[in-house]
Structures are given as structure tokens and as C-alpha cells.
Motif scaffolding. Structure first.
Motif, PDB file in Angstrom:
ATOM      1  N   GLY A  80       0.803  -1.217   0.000  1.00  0.00           N
ATOM      2  CA  GLY A  80       0.000   0.000   0.000  1.00  0.00           C
ATOM      3  C   GLY A  80       0.837   1.268   0.000  1.00  0.00           C
ATOM      4  N   PHE A  81       2.110   1.168   0.391  1.00  0.00           N
ATOM      5  CA  PHE A  81       2.979   2.346   0.455  1.00  0.00           C
ATOM      6  C   PHE A  81       4.073   2.332  -0.609  1.00  0.00           C
ATOM      7  CE2 PHE A  81       0.974   2.312   4.573  1.00  0.00           C
ATOM      8  CZ  PHE A  81       0.795   3.653   4.867  1.00  0.00           C
ATOM      9  N   LEU A  82       3.936   1.448  -1.576  1.00  0.00           N
ATOM     10  CA  LEU A  82       4.944   1.371  -2.627  1.00  0.00           C
ATOM     11  C   LEU A  82       4.725   2.440  -3.689  1.00  0.00           C
ATOM     12  CD1 LEU A  82       5.351  -2.457  -3.332  1.00  0.00           C
ATOM     13  CD2 LEU A  82       6.692  -0.995  -1.820  1.00  0.00           C
ATOM     14  N   TRP A  83       5.804   2.796  -4.346  1.00  0.00           N
ATOM     15  CA  TRP A  83       5.775   3.685  -5.511  1.00  0.00           C
ATOM     16  C   TRP A  83       6.589   3.017  -6.601  1.00  0.00           C
ATOM     17  CZ3 TRP A  83       9.916   6.095  -8.040  1.00  0.00           C
ATOM     18  CH2 TRP A  83       9.571   7.046  -8.996  1.00  0.00           C
ATOM     19  N   MET A  84       5.942   2.704  -7.716  1.00  0.00           N
ATOM     20  CA  MET A  84       6.629   2.057  -8.835  1.00  0.00           C
ATOM     21  C   MET A  84       7.319   0.752  -8.408  1.00  0.00           C
ATOM     22  SD  MET A  84       6.403   3.825 -11.703  1.00  0.00           S
ATOM     23  CE  MET A  84       6.234   5.462 -12.390  1.00  0.00           C
ATOM     24  N   GLY A  85       6.646  -0.039  -7.592  1.00  0.00           N
ATOM     25  CA  GLY A  85       7.193  -1.329  -7.202  1.00  0.00           C
ATOM     26  C   GLY A  85       8.267  -1.285  -6.140  1.00  0.00           C
ATOM     27  N   GLY A  86       8.437  -0.161  -5.466  1.00  0.00           N
ATOM     28  CA  GLY A  86       9.480  -0.058  -4.434  1.00  0.00           C
ATOM     29  C   GLY A  86       9.274   1.196  -3.603  1.00  0.00           C
ATOM     30  N   TRP A  87      10.331   1.603  -2.892  1.00  0.00           N
ATOM     31  CA  TRP A  87      10.223   2.792  -2.044  1.00  0.00           C
ATOM     32  C   TRP A  87      10.416   4.063  -2.875  1.00  0.00           C
ATOM     33  CZ3 TRP A  87      15.075   5.129  -2.134  1.00  0.00           C
ATOM     34  CH2 TRP A  87      16.159   4.299  -2.416  1.00  0.00           C
ATOM     35  N   ARG A  88       9.726   5.111  -2.451  1.00  0.00           N
ATOM     36  CA  ARG A  88       9.824   6.391  -3.142  1.00  0.00           C
ATOM     37  C   ARG A  88      11.183   7.020  -2.805  1.00  0.00           C
ATOM     38  NH1 ARG A  88       6.365  10.290  -5.397  1.00  0.00           N
ATOM     39  NH2 ARG A  88       4.561   8.918  -5.112  1.00  0.00           N
ATOM     40  N   PRO A  89      11.995   7.370  -3.806  1.00  0.00           N
ATOM     41  CA  PRO A  89      13.344   7.874  -3.542  1.00  0.00           C
ATOM     42  C   PRO A  89      13.414   9.066  -2.585  1.00  0.00           C
ATOM     43  CG  PRO A  89      13.159   7.271  -5.835  1.00  0.00           C
ATOM     44  CD  PRO A  89      11.788   7.123  -5.250  1.00  0.00           C
ATOM     45  N   THR A  90      12.435   9.972  -2.634  1.00  0.00           N
ATOM     46  CA  THR A  90      12.502  11.134  -1.742  1.00  0.00           C
ATOM     47  C   THR A  90      12.382  10.740  -0.274  1.00  0.00           C
ATOM     48  OG1 THR A  90      10.136  11.452  -2.240  1.00  0.00           O
ATOM     49  CG2 THR A  90      11.690  12.906  -3.358  1.00  0.00           C
ATOM     50  N   THR A  91      11.830   9.560   0.020  1.00  0.00           N
ATOM     51  CA  THR A  91      11.758   9.139   1.423  1.00  0.00           C
ATOM     52  C   THR A  91      13.152   8.920   1.994  1.00  0.00           C
ATOM     53  OG1 THR A  91      11.575   6.790   0.812  1.00  0.00           O
ATOM     54  CG2 THR A  91       9.527   8.012   1.099  1.00  0.00           C
ATOM     55  N   ALA A  92      14.126   8.643   1.110  1.00  0.00           N
ATOM     56  CA  ALA A  92      15.502   8.446   1.579  1.00  0.00           C
ATOM     57  C   ALA A  92      16.032   9.734   2.207  1.00  0.00           C
ATOM     58  CB  ALA A  92      16.394   8.023   0.412  1.00  0.00           C
ATOM     59  N   VAL A  93      15.712  10.873   1.602  1.00  0.00           N
ATOM     60  CA  VAL A  93      16.163  12.158   2.136  1.00  0.00           C
ATOM     61  C   VAL A  93      15.373  12.514   3.392  1.00  0.00           C
ATOM     62  CG1 VAL A  93      16.521  14.597   1.618  1.00  0.00           C
ATOM     63  CG2 VAL A  93      16.764  12.897  -0.197  1.00  0.00           C
ATOM     64  N   VAL A  94      14.065  12.241   3.376  1.00  0.00           N
ATOM     65  CA  VAL A  94      13.238  12.529   4.558  1.00  0.00           C
ATOM     66  C   VAL A  94      13.750  11.744   5.764  1.00  0.00           C
ATOM     67  CG1 VAL A  94      10.919  12.294   5.549  1.00  0.00           C
ATOM     68  CG2 VAL A  94      11.196  13.088   3.195  1.00  0.00           C
ATOM     69  N   LEU A  95      14.148  10.490   5.550  1.00  0.00           N
ATOM     70  CA  LEU A  95      14.684   9.685   6.650  1.00  0.00           C
ATOM     71  C   LEU A  95      15.949  10.313   7.220  1.00  0.00           C
ATOM     72  CD1 LEU A  95      14.673   7.151   8.403  1.00  0.00           C
ATOM     73  CD2 LEU A  95      15.893   5.948   6.579  1.00  0.00           C
ATOM     74  N   ALA A  96      16.799  10.842   6.352  1.00  0.00           N
ATOM     75  CA  ALA A  96      18.030  11.487   6.830  1.00  0.00           C
ATOM     76  C   ALA A  96      17.708  12.672   7.722  1.00  0.00           C
ATOM     77  CB  ALA A  96      18.878  11.925   5.642  1.00  0.00           C
ATOM     78  N   TYR A  97      16.750  13.498   7.296  1.00  0.00           N
ATOM     79  CA  TYR A  97      16.360  14.657   8.110  1.00  0.00           C
ATOM     80  C   TYR A  97      15.727  14.202   9.429  1.00  0.00           C
ATOM     81  CZ  TYR A  97      17.053  17.786   4.105  1.00  0.00           C
ATOM     82  OH  TYR A  97      17.591  18.517   3.077  1.00  0.00           O
ATOM     83  N   SER A  98      14.926  13.140   9.384  1.00  0.00           N
ATOM     84  CA  SER A  98      14.264  12.643  10.595  1.00  0.00           C
ATOM     85  C   SER A  98      15.288  12.145  11.611  1.00  0.00           C
ATOM     86  CB  SER A  98      13.296  11.515  10.242  1.00  0.00           C
ATOM     87  OG  SER A  98      12.272  11.978   9.383  1.00  0.00           O
ATOM     88  N   LEU A  99      16.287  11.416  11.122  1.00  0.00           N
ATOM     89  CA  LEU A  99      17.337  10.920  12.021  1.00  0.00           C
ATOM     90  C   LEU A  99      18.137  12.070  12.613  1.00  0.00           C
ATOM     91  CD1 LEU A  99      18.688   7.831  10.057  1.00  0.00           C
ATOM     92  CD2 LEU A  99      17.358   7.817  12.163  1.00  0.00           C
ATOM     93  N   MET A 100      18.412  13.073  11.793  1.00  0.00           N
ATOM     94  CA  MET A 100      19.156  14.231  12.276  1.00  0.00           C
ATOM     95  C   MET A 100      18.384  14.903  13.419  1.00  0.00           C
ATOM     96  SD  MET A 100      20.327  17.707  10.265  1.00  0.00           S
ATOM     97  CE  MET A 100      18.619  18.257  10.146  1.00  0.00           C
ATOM     98  N   GLY A 101      17.097  15.154  13.198  1.00  0.00           N
ATOM     99  CA  GLY A 101      16.297  15.811  14.227  1.00  0.00           C
ATOM    100  C   GLY A 101      16.205  14.991  15.491  1.00  0.00           C
ATOM    101  N   MET A 102      16.032  13.683  15.348  1.00  0.00           N
ATOM    102  CA  MET A 102      15.923  12.805  16.507  1.00  0.00           C
ATOM    103  C   MET A 102      17.218  12.779  17.311  1.00  0.00           C
ATOM    104  SD  MET A 102      14.962   8.747  16.472  1.00  0.00           S
ATOM    105  CE  MET A 102      16.552   8.307  15.726  1.00  0.00           C
ATOM    106  N   GLN A 103      18.358  12.724  16.627  1.00  0.00           N
ATOM    107  CA  GLN A 103      19.645  12.626  17.320  1.00  0.00           C
ATOM    108  C   GLN A 103      20.072  13.968  17.906  1.00  0.00           C
ATOM    109  OE1 GLN A 103      22.550  10.719  14.820  1.00  0.00           O
ATOM    110  NE2 GLN A 103      21.455   8.781  14.780  1.00  0.00           N
TER     111      GLN A 103
END
Length: 450
Positions: free
Chosen positions: A80-103
Motif C-alpha cells: 500500500g505504500f509502494l511507488w513504482m514497485g518499491g520505495w519512493r526515492p525522496t523518502t531516503a532524504v526525509v529519513l536522513a532529516y528525521s534521524l538528524m532531528g531525533m539525534q
């Protein structure tokens, strides 16, 4: 790669990935700035393993693009959360920002004291600028692919498709899907191209993220991505497990196609006792017998046949269970099917034989002719597999075909014979073999005449 082979690969791949990330997690617990090289090696090992998954998925796209775009090897929650059969590339950058904020929250005091940290909390201004540029670039690429997919989806109802589905009798009342297949093929080709581009974009995104991040940051980032993926997968499995238990408690029949493909003959027998149709097809028209034959599950094949499964049932692509067994190299299941009256009923037999002859796939070629495919079947240019084998210099393939009765003097649409092709290719071994065959046949003919 077949769908079933990919699903088995994915299970093995996940298990290996788990071991790799266990090593990475242990290294990160000990990591300091002086140990970045150790972490870098482990991150690269995880990346290489992920690239193997991407490679197999691209191969599967060529076999069944619709299966990939729907993410059918995953849980429904993941799909249900796939884009084009896999993960959406922009989520890779969002994850980096999320980890930065959390740490930053947990390590703020150290940052204020000017202590150098190897974590995502210490992303530099240059790294942040690179992440921003990457995110902007990915948005443009994603929008382009999404728009092209939308256009492709709209074209499902184009004039060619409307004409194919307006046939008499209509597809809903016929097993002849030739016109529909022809109308769908350019759309499926477009889908395959889009999926390949999306997978390439995901691969490029990972490469750029690893270049932006320092080794320990990359290790923390990769581990977070893995844990997030596993969390969603486990939650999806729990939801599916509840649904499965509910189905069992309500007396709903088990999916016999899945049981047949897995070779679980005991559960398959119990499921068939509930009165379920042994030839119940899936969305592609494949029956349990197709799947069991392909995987070489002889007990399941015998059981299904005894329960009345149609041994000559064709799927939506004109493939019979026997052809599935032959294509997969399952001689034992092929023999059981033949003894039960199965036929290949192979559409475009000449094209299939010519393809095997061209690639030199001797076992497959031998199986096809052994189980009744005419060795003199021709392709669209009236070329027989012997023409192709001779032209490609595949002497062994030519020998198999001649032994099974292939005509060395059969003519294609241009009047060329397999012997002519061998002469053009200057394949002396094939020429000698064909001449001997021709002489023997001529001698027998003269003797019979006398």
C-alpha cells in the motif's frame, strides 16, 4: 526469473540481509571516528547485497511487470505504500532529516560543547546543502515518472483495447485472448520501462546518500532504513495472520494454488476435500496444476489429476501445465502429465523451438521435441529450428533436431534450407552431419521405391 523463484529468492535474501545488519549494528555500538573504515566495509557489504535484490527485481520486471508494480511478494500493508514497485526515492532524504532531528534532541549538549560527533546529528552545512539538492532533483524525477505512469494507465482504454474487448464473442465468454494480449503488450512494455527507470533512480539515490554521509552516519542511516522496513513488514504479517485465522475459523477454503506451488500435498488434499475446484485459476488463468508442474511437485500433480484437474487447461497466455513443466526442466512432472493425456498445445511452437536452437539450450530443445512439439515447426519467416541452429553454428542443437526428424531440406520463405545456412556459416561439422542424413534418407526412399 519466474515469480515463484523470485519469492523464494526474496525469503533467502531477507535472511542474509538480517545477518549483515546484525554485524553492522554490533560495529556501530563500538564505533568511534577512528573506526570509520570498519563500518564503511560493513555498509558496503549491505549495499552490495541490496544491489543483488534490485538486479533480481529488474529481471522479474521483464517476466511480469504487473507483479512487480503491485509488490505482490510483500504484505498488503507494505504494498500500500509502494511507488513504482518499491520505495519512493525522496523518502531516503526525509529519513536522513528525521534521524538528524531525533539525534539532535538526544545529543544537543555535546553539540553545544563543540564535541565532534560521527552521528547524523552532526550533519555539516555542506551535507545539508547536498541533501537539499538531491531532494529537489528526486522530486522532478519522481513527478516525471508518475506522470508517465498516469498517461500509460489512461491508455488502457485506447482504441486498440476497446476494439479487442468488443470482439464477438466477448473476452468474458471466450478463452481467446490473442487480440487483448496484442493490445496490452505495448502497455506492458511501457510499464516495464518505467519500472526499470524507477529502480535505477532508487539505486542512484542510495549511491548519492552514501557519498553524502560519512561512514558511521551511513551505517546509522542504513540500519534505520532496514529497521523501518522490517517493522512495516512485521506489522503487515500480523495483520495478514489475523485475516488468515479469521478465514480458517469461518471455514473458508485454503488457497490451493499456494499449497500446490509449495508442494504441501497433505494440506492440499485436505483443501480439496472441501469441494474446491482443483482447476481454480488465478488472475493469469494459472491453475494449481500449472504451479505444481512448474515447481516439480510430483505428489501434488498426481493428487490434482486424480481429483479431476484439467491437464490441458491453458492459462491466459496459452500455456498448459505440461509446457510449464518442460520450460522449468521438470521431467518427472512432465512424464506424469503425459501419461495422463496432457499435450503441450504450444502456441507459436516454431518461435519457441527457434529460440531454444538459437541460444543452444539443448536440454530444453530436447524436452520440447521429446514431448511432441514438431521439430519442423517454423517461425514467421518459415524458418525451422534447424535453420536457426545451422545459421548459429550450434552443431549439437542441429544434431538433436535431425535425430528427431527435422528436415535438412526444408525451405524458408526465401527458399533457403538448413543445409544452405550451414554452408553460409561454414560450419563443416553440421554440413557433414546433414549430408549423411540426406544420403541415408535418399537411400531409404530409393529402396522403398524398388
Amino acid at each position: 526469473m519466474s515469480i515463484l523463484a523470485f519469492e523464494k529468492f526474496y525469503v533467502r535474501w531477507l535472511e542474509e540481509m538480517k545477518h549483515r545488519f546484525e554485524k553492522l549494528r554490533a560495529a556501530l555500538l563500538q564505533a568511534s571516528l577512528s573506526e570509520e573504515e570498519v563500518v564503511a566495509v560493513l555498509v558496503q557489504a549491505c549495499h552490495s547485497h541490496y544491489c543483488e535484490y534490485m538486479s533480481e527485481k529488474i529481471k522479474l520486471c521483464k517476466e511480469d511487470a504487473s507483479f512487480v508494480v503491485a509488490g505482490m511478494w510483500r504484505t498488503p500493508l507494505e504494498a500500500g505504500f509502494l511507488w513504482m514497485g518499491g520505495w519512493r526515492p525522496t523518502t531516503a532524504v526525509v529519513l536522513a532529516y528525521s534521524l538528524m532531528g531525533m539525534q539532535i534532541e538526544s545529543e544537543l549538549q555535546k553539540l553545544l560543547e563543540g564535541i565532534e560527533l560521527p552521528t547524523m546529528a552532526a550533519l555539516s552545512a555542506r551535507q545539508l546543502s547536498m541533501l537539499d539538492s538531491l531532494q529537489q532533483k528526486l522530486r522532478v524525477s519522481e513527478d516525471d515518472l508518475s506522470n508517465r505512469l498516469a498517461i500509460l494507465q489512461m491508455l488502457l482504454a485506447d482504441q486498440q483495447m476497446a476494439k479487442a474487448t468488443a470482439a464477438n464473442p466477448p473476452p468474458s465468454e471466450s478463452n481467446d485472448f490473442q487480440d487483448v494480449r496484442e493490445a496490452m503488450e505495448p502497455k506492458l512494455a511501457g510499464l516495464r520501462d518505467l519500472l526499470a527507470e524507477a529502480e535505477q533512480l532508487r539505486g542512484e539515490t542510495i549511491q548519492e546518500m552514501l557519498q553524502i554521509l560519512r561512514p558511521i552516519q551511513a551505517g546509522q542511516y542504513a540500519l534505520a532504513a532496514y529497521e523501518m522496513t522490517m517493522a512495516v513488514r512485521k506489522l503487515g504479517n500480523q495483520r495478514e495472520g489475523k485475516s488468515h485465522l479469521a478465514a480458517v475459523s469461518s471455514g473458508a477454503p485454503t488457497n490451493i494454488r499456494e499449497l500446490a506451488s509449495q508442494g504441501d500435498v497433505d494440506l492440499l488434499a485436505k483443501a480439496l476435500e472441501t469441494g474446491v475446484d482443483p482447476s481454480e485459476p488465478d488472475y493469469d488463468g494459472r491453475t494449481p496444476l500449472h504451479l505444481a508442474a512448474c515447481e516439480g511437485h510430483t505428489e501434488c500433480v498426481s493428487l490434482l489429476i486424480n481429483k479431476g484437474a484439467d491437464v490441458n487447461r491453458k492459462d491466459n497466455f496459452g500455456v498448459t501445465p505440461l509446457f510449464e513443466a518442460l520450460r522449468a526442466g521438470q521431467d518427472a512432472t512432465a512424464q506424469i502429465l503425459v501419461e495422463s493425456g496432457a499435450k503441450t498445445h504450444l502456441e507459436d511452437a516454431g518461435i519457441e523451438l527457434c529460440r531454444a536452437a538459437a541460444t543452444g539450450d539443448i536440454p530444453y530443445l530436447s524436452r520440447l521435441v521429446k514431448y511432441g512439439v514438431d521439430p519442423n515447426a517454423s517461425d514467421y519467416g518459415d524458418r525451422t529450428p534447424l535453420h536457426v541452429a545451422a545459421a548459429e553454428g550450434n552443431t549439437e542443437a542441429a544434431a538433436v533436431l535431425v535425430r528427431e526428424g527435422a528436415d535438412v531440406l526444408a525451405k524458408d520463405r526465401h527458399g533457403f534450407t538448413p543445409l544452405d545456412e550451414a554452408r553460409v556459416a561454414d560450419d563443416q561439422a553440421t554440413i557433414r552431419m546433414m549430408k549423411r542424413t540426406f544420403e541415408v534418407v535418399s537411400f531409404r526412399s530409393e529402396t522403398d521405391h524398388v
